[in-house]
Design a protein around this motif. Structure first.
Motif, short mmCIF file in Angstrom:
data_model
loop_
_atom_site.label_atom_id
_atom_site.label_comp_id
_atom_site.label_asym_id
_atom_site.label_seq_id
_atom_site.Cartn_x
_atom_site.Cartn_y
_atom_site.Cartn_z
N LEU A 18 0.84 -1.19 0.00
CA LEU A 18 0.00 0.00 0.00
C LEU A 18 0.88 1.24 0.00
CD1 LEU A 18 -2.64 -1.04 2.70
CD2 LEU A 18 -2.85 -1.24 0.21
N ASP A 19 0.31 2.35 -0.44
CA ASP A 19 1.04 3.61 -0.41
C ASP A 19 0.96 4.21 1.00
OD1 ASP A 19 -1.53 4.65 -0.21
OD2 ASP A 19 -1.63 5.20 -2.33
N ASP A 20 1.22 5.50 1.12
CA ASP A 20 1.30 6.15 2.43
C ASP A 20 -0.04 6.64 2.96
OD1 ASP A 20 4.02 5.76 2.51
OD2 ASP A 20 4.46 7.68 1.55
N ARG A 21 -1.12 6.24 2.32
CA ARG A 21 -2.42 6.70 2.81
C ARG A 21 -2.70 6.13 4.21
NH1 ARG A 21 -5.81 3.09 -1.54
NH2 ARG A 21 -4.76 1.12 -1.11
N VAL A 22 -3.53 6.83 4.94
CA VAL A 22 -3.85 6.42 6.30
C VAL A 22 -4.77 5.21 6.26
CG1 VAL A 22 -4.96 7.11 8.46
CG2 VAL A 22 -3.62 8.77 7.14
N ASN A 68 -3.89 -8.89 4.32
CA ASN A 68 -3.79 -9.10 2.89
C ASN A 68 -2.94 -8.03 2.21
OD1 ASN A 68 -5.51 -6.82 2.63
ND2 ASN A 68 -7.32 -8.14 2.71
N SER A 69 -2.52 -7.02 3.01
CA SER A 69 -1.73 -5.91 2.49
C SER A 69 -0.73 -5.48 3.55
CB SER A 69 -2.63 -4.73 2.12
OG SER A 69 -3.68 -5.12 1.26
N PHE A 70 0.19 -4.60 3.13
CA PHE A 70 1.15 -4.08 4.09
C PHE A 70 1.59 -2.69 3.66
CE2 PHE A 70 3.87 -5.76 0.81
CZ PHE A 70 5.00 -4.95 0.80
N GLN A 71 2.03 -1.92 4.64
CA GLN A 71 2.67 -0.64 4.42
C GLN A 71 4.10 -0.70 4.96
OE1 GLN A 71 0.04 2.16 6.43
NE2 GLN A 71 -0.42 3.12 4.47
N VAL A 72 5.02 -0.08 4.25
CA VAL A 72 6.39 0.03 4.74
C VAL A 72 6.52 1.34 5.50
CG1 VAL A 72 8.82 0.19 4.12
CG2 VAL A 72 7.32 -1.35 2.84
N GLU A 73 6.71 1.27 6.81
CA GLU A 73 6.90 2.47 7.61
C GLU A 73 8.31 3.02 7.44
OE1 GLU A 73 5.80 1.78 11.65
OE2 GLU A 73 3.66 1.78 11.19
N LEU A 122 1.02 -4.50 9.00
CA LEU A 122 0.10 -5.41 8.34
C LEU A 122 -1.30 -4.82 8.33
CD1 LEU A 122 1.23 -8.87 9.81
CD2 LEU A 122 2.02 -7.69 7.73
N VAL A 123 -1.99 -5.00 7.21
CA VAL A 123 -3.34 -4.47 7.03
C VAL A 123 -4.23 -5.59 6.49
CG1 VAL A 123 -4.73 -2.71 5.91
CG2 VAL A 123 -2.35 -2.19 6.49
#
Length: 209
Positions: free
Chosen positions: A88-92, A101-106, A113-114
């Motif tokens: 995922l992008d940087d959206r909240v 099923n998704s992830f954000q890189v902090e 994990l999302v």
């Protein structure tokens, strides 16, 4: 997966000392390390596949620790229950419970994990990261010397030859060496775009959160 063999920066010296008359070894060493770091960051040739790790109910954030003397450059892939997650992008995003099923890189090596795991599970999370030597590393993987030593040496020579008023100063030659370095990086990146390179290396190492 077998642990990578390591070598010290002195093992690179035969590749560049003849081009740097009277250049002190202590001055060469940090430039070799710097060139290796730049090479790994730009080529993404050193990959790290973490051990499978546990996840915990309502814990969204997971940190993957690289091996000794290495740092994480970027996170390339995250898998949960052997399924590749969607980046995922940087959206909240809301930290709701569910099956990730998704992830954000902090930040490199740190992922969210999302959705958040809704239950504790053992050995279900794994990441693939790009690594580079740490800024104070005393050694690097042997494959960098075996497969990419000449390119890394060119990067170090380019910087040292730009030092003014030294026996080894040679700004014109520095441009030639810099081009060798840039071309070496570009070659690896092209191989990656074509489906990978046989010079890529992966290792397993412990993961923590």
């Amino acid at each position: 997966m077998a642990k990578l063999l390591m070598v010290g920066w002195r093992d690179f010296l035969p590749l560049l000392q003849s081009s740097l008359p009277r250049c002190p070894v202590p001055q060469i060493m940090p430039e070799l390390r710097s060139a290796a770091i730049r090479f790994c960051k730009d080529s993404r040739v050193w990959r790290h596949r973490s051990d499978l790790m546990d996840v915990y109910k309502d814990e969204c954030r997971y940190v993957f620790e690289p091996p000794a003397e290495a740092t994480v450059v970027s996170t390339r892939e995250v898998a949960f229950r052997d399924e590749i997650l969607i980046p995922l992008d940087d959206r909240v995003v809301r930290d709701e419970p569910g099956i990730p099923n998704s992830f954000q890189v902090e930040e490199p090596g740190v992922v969210r994990l999302v959705p958040c795991p809704s239950e504790d599970e053992e050995a279900v999370l794994q990441t693939v990261n790009v690594l580079a030597p740490y800024v104070t590393a005393k050694s690097c993987p042997k494959f960098l010397l075996d497969f990419h030593g000449e390119v890394i040496a060119s990067g170090a020579k380019a910087m040292l030859m730009l030092v003014p008023d030294k026996p080894w100063s040679d700004p014109a030659r520095a441009q030639v060496e810099q081009k060798k370095f840039d071309d070496g990086v570009a070659e690896i990146r092209i191989r990656e775009l074509r489906g990978g390179t046989n010079c890529q290396q992966e290792i397993n190492s412990p993961a923590f959160f």
